[in-house]
Design a protein around this motif. Structure first.
Motif, PDB file in Angstrom:
ATOM      1  N   SER A 175      50.700  56.894  28.734  1.00 37.08           N
ATOM      2  CA  SER A 175      50.446  57.979  27.796  1.00 37.08           C
ATOM      3  C   SER A 175      48.943  58.098  27.564  1.00 37.08           C
ATOM      4  N   GLY A 176      48.522  59.253  27.087  1.00 41.34           N
ATOM      5  CA  GLY A 176      47.116  59.451  26.793  1.00 41.34           C
ATOM      6  C   GLY A 176      46.446  60.417  27.748  1.00 41.34           C
ATOM      7  N   ARG A 177      45.552  61.210  27.214  1.00 42.58           N
ATOM      8  CA  ARG A 177      44.846  62.202  28.025  1.00 42.58           C
ATOM      9  C   ARG A 177      43.759  61.608  28.901  1.00 42.58           C
ATOM     10  N   THR A 178      43.363  60.365  28.639  1.00 40.38           N
ATOM     11  CA  THR A 178      42.260  59.749  29.357  1.00 40.38           C
ATOM     12  C   THR A 178      42.709  58.793  30.456  1.00 40.38           C
ATOM     13  N   PHE A 179      43.945  58.923  30.928  1.00 43.01           N
ATOM     14  CA  PHE A 179      44.473  58.035  31.950  1.00 43.01           C
ATOM     15  C   PHE A 179      43.550  57.946  33.163  1.00 43.01           C
ATOM     16  N   SER A 180      43.031  59.073  33.606  1.00 42.43           N
ATOM     17  CA  SER A 180      42.207  59.096  34.805  1.00 42.43           C
ATOM     18  C   SER A 180      40.881  58.368  34.641  1.00 42.43           C
ATOM     19  N   SER A 181      40.517  58.016  33.421  1.00 42.61           N
ATOM     20  CA  SER A 181      39.270  57.305  33.160  1.00 42.61           C
ATOM     21  C   SER A 181      39.410  55.793  33.320  1.00 42.61           C
ATOM     22  N   TYR A 182      40.622  55.301  33.537  1.00 37.50           N
ATOM     23  CA  TYR A 182      40.884  53.875  33.565  1.00 37.50           C
ATOM     24  C   TYR A 182      41.134  53.354  34.971  1.00 37.50           C
ATOM     25  N   THR A 183      40.567  52.182  35.227  1.00 37.91           N
ATOM     26  CA  THR A 183      41.035  51.386  36.352  1.00 37.91           C
ATOM     27  C   THR A 183      42.414  50.839  35.997  1.00 37.91           C
ATOM     28  N   MET A 184      43.332  50.874  36.941  1.00 37.36           N
ATOM     29  CA  MET A 184      44.681  50.367  36.725  1.00 37.36           C
ATOM     30  C   MET A 184      44.926  49.153  37.600  1.00 37.36           C
ATOM     31  N   GLY A 185      45.608  48.187  37.031  1.00 35.84           N
ATOM     32  CA  GLY A 185      45.900  46.974  37.770  1.00 35.84           C
ATOM     33  C   GLY A 185      47.343  46.548  37.631  1.00 35.84           C
ATOM     34  N   TRP A 186      47.787  45.767  38.589  1.00 31.82           N
ATOM     35  CA  TRP A 186      49.090  45.107  38.530  1.00 31.82           C
ATOM     36  C   TRP A 186      48.868  43.600  38.536  1.00 31.82           C
ATOM     37  N   ALA A 243      48.403  47.231  33.853  1.00 30.70           N
ATOM     38  CA  ALA A 243      47.356  47.121  32.862  1.00 30.70           C
ATOM     39  C   ALA A 243      46.287  48.172  33.117  1.00 30.70           C
ATOM     40  N   ALA A 244      45.578  48.531  32.055  1.00 32.09           N
ATOM     41  CA  ALA A 244      44.523  49.533  32.135  1.00 32.09           C
ATOM     42  C   ALA A 244      43.217  48.950  31.626  1.00 32.09           C
ATOM     43  N   GLU A 245      42.126  49.268  32.308  1.00 31.88           N
ATOM     44  CA  GLU A 245      40.815  48.753  31.963  1.00 31.88           C
ATOM     45  C   GLU A 245      39.798  49.888  32.020  1.00 31.88           C
ATOM     46  N   ALA A 246      39.011  50.015  30.957  1.00 32.78           N
ATOM     47  CA  ALA A 246      38.080  51.141  30.828  1.00 32.78           C
ATOM     48  C   ALA A 246      36.753  50.851  31.510  1.00 32.78           C
ATOM     49  N   GLY A 247      36.806  50.518  32.771  1.00 30.94           N
ATOM     50  CA  GLY A 247      35.611  50.234  33.530  1.00 30.94           C
ATOM     51  C   GLY A 247      35.936  50.137  35.002  1.00 30.94           C
ATOM     52  N   THR A 287      38.526  44.999  38.202  1.00 32.05           N
ATOM     53  CA  THR A 287      38.340  43.579  37.987  1.00 32.05           C
ATOM     54  C   THR A 287      39.659  42.879  38.243  1.00 32.05           C
ATOM     55  N   THR A 288      39.574  41.626  38.660  1.00 35.53           N
ATOM     56  CA  THR A 288      40.756  40.802  38.870  1.00 35.53           C
ATOM     57  C   THR A 288      41.045  39.908  37.673  1.00 35.53           C
ATOM     58  N   ILE A 289      40.222  39.982  36.648  1.00 34.22           N
ATOM     59  CA  ILE A 289      40.329  39.099  35.494  1.00 34.22           C
ATOM     60  C   ILE A 289      41.191  39.753  34.423  1.00 34.22           C
ATOM     61  N   ALA A 290      42.296  39.115  34.105  1.00 31.97           N
ATOM     62  CA  ALA A 290      43.260  39.703  33.188  1.00 31.97           C
ATOM     63  C   ALA A 290      42.671  39.982  31.812  1.00 31.97           C
ATOM     64  N   SER A 291      41.819  39.082  31.324  1.00 30.10           N
ATOM     65  CA  SER A 291      41.280  39.224  29.977  1.00 30.10           C
ATOM     66  C   SER A 291      40.385  40.443  29.816  1.00 30.10           C
ATOM     67  N   ARG A 292      39.960  41.041  30.897  1.00 32.64           N
ATOM     68  CA  ARG A 292      39.094  42.214  30.822  1.00 32.64           C
ATOM     69  C   ARG A 292      39.873  43.526  30.753  1.00 32.64           C
ATOM     70  N   TYR A 293      41.175  43.463  30.906  1.00 32.30           N
ATOM     71  CA  TYR A 293      42.003  44.662  30.783  1.00 32.30           C
ATOM     72  C   TYR A 293      42.321  44.924  29.321  1.00 32.30           C
ATOM     73  N   ASP A 294      42.328  46.191  28.957  1.00 39.09           N
ATOM     74  CA  ASP A 294      42.420  46.598  27.562  1.00 39.09           C
ATOM     75  C   ASP A 294      43.846  46.866  27.086  1.00 39.09           C
ATOM     76  N   TYR A 295      44.707  47.323  27.971  1.00 41.35           N
ATOM     77  CA  TYR A 295      46.068  47.691  27.608  1.00 41.35           C
ATOM     78  C   TYR A 295      47.050  47.125  28.614  1.00 41.35           C
ATOM     79  N   TRP A 296      48.235  46.760  28.121  1.00 40.62           N
ATOM     80  CA  TRP A 296      49.269  46.137  28.942  1.00 40.62           C
ATOM     81  C   TRP A 296      50.635  46.722  28.654  1.00 40.62           C
ATOM     82  N   GLY A 297      51.445  46.817  29.706  1.00 45.03           N
ATOM     83  CA  GLY A 297      52.840  47.149  29.527  1.00 45.03           C
ATOM     84  C   GLY A 297      53.642  45.917  29.179  1.00 45.03           C
TER      85      GLY A 297
END
Length: 123
Positions: free
Chosen positions: A25-36, A97-101, A104-114
């Motif tokens: 959700s959110g209008r800024t999805f395209s601004s985030y790096t996404m990770g699994w 997970a979503a990260e506003a930058g 990165t492979t580091i979990a702690s740097r991601y901002d949002y999680w499912g």
């Protein structure tokens, strides 16, 4: 705020395939790096794959290279993980997970999680 919901997990035999989806959700999805990431019982989260904002850059853990493919559809606010040639050792809870930058492979740097989706691979 970004909310993430994973789906597509389940039980599959070794050698089979699954496609995980993560709806955001959110209008800024395209601004985030996404990770699994994935988490084995009693273990810390382990990086699997990441994809940059536009989808033109990807990165994979060695365990995923050649078998998994990460992709995103920004118009649908969705990121995917196509998993082929699954092995019993892939059994885990998978999280997006979503990260506003940058990636990165580091979990702690991601901002949002499912909340995660269970993948079980039988032998």
């Amino acid at each position: 705020q970004v909310q993430l919901v994973e789906s597509g997990g389940g039980l599959v035999q070794a050698g089979g395939s699954l496609r995980l989806s993560c709806a955001a959700s959110g209008r800024t999805f395209s601004s985030y790096t996404m990770g699994w990431f994935r988490r084995f019982p009693g273990k810390e989260r382990e990086f699997v794959a990441a994809i940059f904002r536009s989808g033109d850059k990807t990165y994979y853990a060695d365990s995923a290279k050649g078998r998994f493919t990460i992709s995103r559809d920004n118009a649908k606010n969705t990121v995917y993980l196509q998993m082929n040639s699954l092995k019993p050792e892939d059994t885990a809870v998978y999280y997006c997970a979503a990260e506003a930058g940058f990636m990165t492979t580091i979990a702690s740097r991601y901002d949002y999680w499912g909340q995660g989706t269970q993948v079980t691979v039988s032998s």
